[in-house]
Design an enzyme around this catalytic site. Structure first.
Site, PDB file in Angstrom:
ATOM      1  N   HIS A 187     -16.918  -5.000  27.076  1.00 50.61           N
ATOM      2  CA  HIS A 187     -15.883  -4.413  26.229  1.00 50.61           C
ATOM      3  C   HIS A 187     -16.440  -3.662  25.016  1.00 50.61           C
ATOM      4  O   HIS A 187     -17.525  -3.970  24.529  1.00 50.61           O
ATOM      5  CB  HIS A 187     -14.961  -5.518  25.693  1.00 50.61           C
ATOM      6  CG  HIS A 187     -14.305  -6.330  26.750  1.00 50.61           C
ATOM      7  ND1 HIS A 187     -13.961  -7.658  26.569  1.00 50.61           N
ATOM      8  CD2 HIS A 187     -13.903  -6.017  28.013  1.00 50.61           C
ATOM      9  CE1 HIS A 187     -13.374  -8.124  27.664  1.00 50.61           C
ATOM     10  NE2 HIS A 187     -13.343  -7.153  28.551  1.00 50.61           N
TER      11      HIS A 187
ATOM     12  N   TYR B 136     -16.838 -15.694  17.505  1.00 45.56           N
ATOM     13  CA  TYR B 136     -17.465 -14.463  17.059  1.00 45.56           C
ATOM     14  C   TYR B 136     -16.784 -13.872  15.827  1.00 45.56           C
ATOM     15  O   TYR B 136     -15.575 -13.954  15.661  1.00 45.56           O
ATOM     16  CB  TYR B 136     -17.567 -13.435  18.176  1.00 45.56           C
ATOM     17  CG  TYR B 136     -16.306 -13.112  18.943  1.00 45.56           C
ATOM     18  CD1 TYR B 136     -15.687 -11.871  18.805  1.00 45.56           C
ATOM     19  CD2 TYR B 136     -15.762 -14.014  19.848  1.00 45.56           C
ATOM     20  CE1 TYR B 136     -14.556 -11.548  19.542  1.00 45.56           C
ATOM     21  CE2 TYR B 136     -14.634 -13.704  20.590  1.00 45.56           C
ATOM     22  CZ  TYR B 136     -14.028 -12.467  20.427  1.00 45.56           C
ATOM     23  OH  TYR B 136     -12.909 -12.150  21.150  1.00 45.56           O
TER      24      TYR B 136
END
Length: 268
Positions: A144, A213
């Site tokens: 992505h 993240y």
């Protein structure tokens, strides 16, 4: 003698100690036996299959000393910044970060981010959003990116194990189309920094993985983009996860790498 004994009792990372002091600490253990379960310096951070571990188990101090010296030479590309070690990968700007872990019989403590130390290592972007996901074995998320609101990411695993991959999508980069991967797990506690201009994805290798993240920009669903995880041009070598890959319907629709111009990443 006392200093070495204290360092041994604290069970610090062996890689952070001068080799003579490590050997002295090992000698102390040999002279004053303790429970076999008690850790040697850095043992919690060293793999049980490593030469260092096996040498320690045999009390072969000469091998341990030589291997530690080899590790010192190997780690010259690393930067120790206080409580973190930053290691550049084959792609400049993509960095593996290892935190200093403080552990005892109660558990452990570590810092996962410290602004000044990361900035001193060249990671000086502001993180504006934190995310966490849970996935099962074989789940493959990626690869992505965002065309606008392009994100840099600092990723780690809180539970389980994943293989994490970054692909350079910057058209003017010397490493355009190259990829780099690293295993992240709750055991090794490594982190991975992927700058803006990269596609990112991971494959779950454990029964369950919790993935955390930090991002340098916000999520923008209108800017979603990506490349197929099995793109033949990029040719990521995913490890065996023990089952078929599980991907989303959306991830099956990404255009091939060779069909994209990545003009939105030219500024990076």
């Amino acid at each position: 003698y006392i200093k070495a004994l204290l360092l041994y009792n604290l069970s610090v990372n062996a890689d952070a100690l001068p080799p003579p002091l490590i050997v002295e600490a090992l000698a102390i253990r040999a002279e004053f036996p303790v429970s076999p379960e008690a850790p040697l310096p850095g043992e919690a951070l060293a793999g049980r299959d490593s030469l260092i571990y096996r040498a320690k188990a045999r009390k072969d101090f000469s091998i341990y000393y030589k291997q530690t010296k080899f590790s010192e030479r190997k780690q010259r590309g690393k930067r120790n910044m206080g409580k973190f070690t930053f290691t550049e990968t084959e792609i400049p700007g993509v960095v593996v970060i290892e935190p200093q872990v403080f552990g005892d019989d109660r558990g452990y403590f570590m810092e996962t981010y410290q602004k000044d130390q990361f900035a001193a290592a060249g990671i000086d972007k502001e993180f504006v959003q934190d995310n966490q996901s849970r996935s099962t074995r074989g789940v493959l998320r990626g690869l992505h990116f965002q065309k606008n609101h392009t994100q840099g990411k600092l990723v780690r695993v809180a539970k389980g194990e994943v293989y994490d991959v970054a692909v350079d999508c910057r058209p003017h980069s010397a490493t355009f189309g190259k990829w780099v991967g690293v295993t992240l797990s709750e055991e090794n506690k490594k982190m991975f920094y992927i700058p803006e201009g990269f596609a990112h994805g991971f494959l779950v290798l454990s029964d369950v993985a919790e993935f955390c993240y930090k991002c340098t920009d916000v999520y923008d669903p209108t800017s979603e983009g990506g490349i197929p995880y099995d793109d033949p041009t990029v040719n990521v070598q995913w490890p065996d996860c023990g089952c078929e890959h599980k991907t989303s319907a959306k991830d099956k629709l990404h255009e091939p790498f060779a069909a994209q111009k990545f003009e939105f990443f030219e500024k990076w």
